[in-house]
Design an enzyme around this catalytic site. Structure first.
Site: not given
Lengths: 77, 244
Positions: B106, B215, B217
């Site tokens: 990002c 994302h 994560e």
């Protein structure tokens, strides 16, 4: 002290959603006849007299504009 | 003085002796949001996360770096434009050019593009809106340092949350990226942010540096994300570093 202006615009081939949104708002506000709007950034730099135009171009090329997507113009005021 | 020397010696000795796993640095800029989640993902994948501070021009002997999401320096001027000049970026750029794996997520992707470690640029979403939703992705290149746990063509679901997530580049660049396998992930159902050719992530020539808007994560366990589809980015890196 000298005043130098740097104008940064998205390259013509890069889509400008901000400019498009402005263009689309205009007829709703009663303003006709505007075929297109491109939005950009306008920087006003107060620089010492010994700062060359070349140095300002370097500032524009390094930080003020991203040359991948933007063009810039430098002019003294 | 002796104490300091002894302490440093002990720390280095302990590290060398106990070094079983990989050390992955995660950069924190003013305005970073996802550094903690990235650290957790690294830990879950089996490596040791190491916090790197934007103002510290030292990578602290890490084996790889993640530049996380957020709004570094408020995204002033352009997303990633100021972060690019943070002290930590000096050694990071040198190490990345020498082959150290780097993942930009990002805002981190935007920083890597501004740094010119990755090609193209990220501009305002076509709809001018912040988009936060789970999106299906297709892995286009499962041969990078960060995607070897996947297979080419594999579908995964990973969240996006961005307003400057529209990937743009010249036709020539996009053709080149596609021809050389440097599109790493694509949006499977069309790019919600208007990204050209549905590109969600790209890599450098050698596949060590990857940048992506989604994302991973945030997709490493069923409890807090849409599944575990993102974990492969981190386990890919860990197996690469452990095998090395």
């Amino acid at each position: 002290m000298a005043r130098v202006v740097v104008d940064v615009m998205l390259k013509p081939e890069i889509l400008d959603p901000q400019g498009q949104a402005i263009a689309q708002a205009l007829p709703r506000l009663g303003f006709g006849g505007v075929a297109d709007v491109r939005a950009g950034k306008h920087f006003v730099l107060d620089v010492d007299d010994d700062v060359s135009e070349q140095a300002v171009r370097e500032i524009a090329d390094t930080l003020l504009a991203n040359p991948v997507i933007e063009d810039f113009e430098v002019r003294a005021e | 003085m002796t104490t300091v020397g002894a302490r440093v010696g002990a720390r280095v000795g302990a590290r060398v002796g106990a070094r079983v796993g990989a050390r992955v640095g995660i950069v924190t800029f003013p305005g970073s949001l996802d550094d903690r989640d990235a650290m957790r993902a690294v830990r879950v994948a089996g490596a040791e996360p190491v916090s790197l501070w934007h103002g510290d021009a030292d990578l602290h002997d890490v084996d790889a770096v993640i530049v996380p999401g957020g709004f570094s320096y408020g995204d002033y001027l352009r997303a990633g434009a100021i972060a690019r000049f943070a002290p930590v970026m000096g050694p990071l750029v040198v190490a990345a050019r020498e082959g150290m794996p780097v993942l930009g997520i990002c805002n981190g992707f935007q920083v890597l593009c501004e740094t010119h470690l990755l090609p193209g640029a990220l501009v305002r979403n076509v709809a001018q809106r912040f988009i936060c939703r789970d999106v299906p992705l297709v892995v286009d290149n499962a041969a990078t340092a960060w995607t070897s746990a996947y297979e080419n063509g594999q579908h995964i679901v990973v969240p996006i949350k961005n307003i400057d997530g529209c990937f743009v580049g010249s036709k020539r660049l996009l053709d080149e990226l596609e021809a050389t396998g440097r599109v790493v992930v694509r949006y499977a159902d069309g790019a919600p942010n208007g990204s050209m050719r549905d590109i969600a992530g790209v890599c450098n020539e050698t596949g060590t540096i990857v940048g992506m808007m989604p994302h991973p994560e945030h997709a490493i366990d069923d409890l807090t994300g849409p599944g575990v589809g993102g974990l492969g980015f981190f386990t890919s890196l860990v197996s690469r570093l452990v095998d090395a």
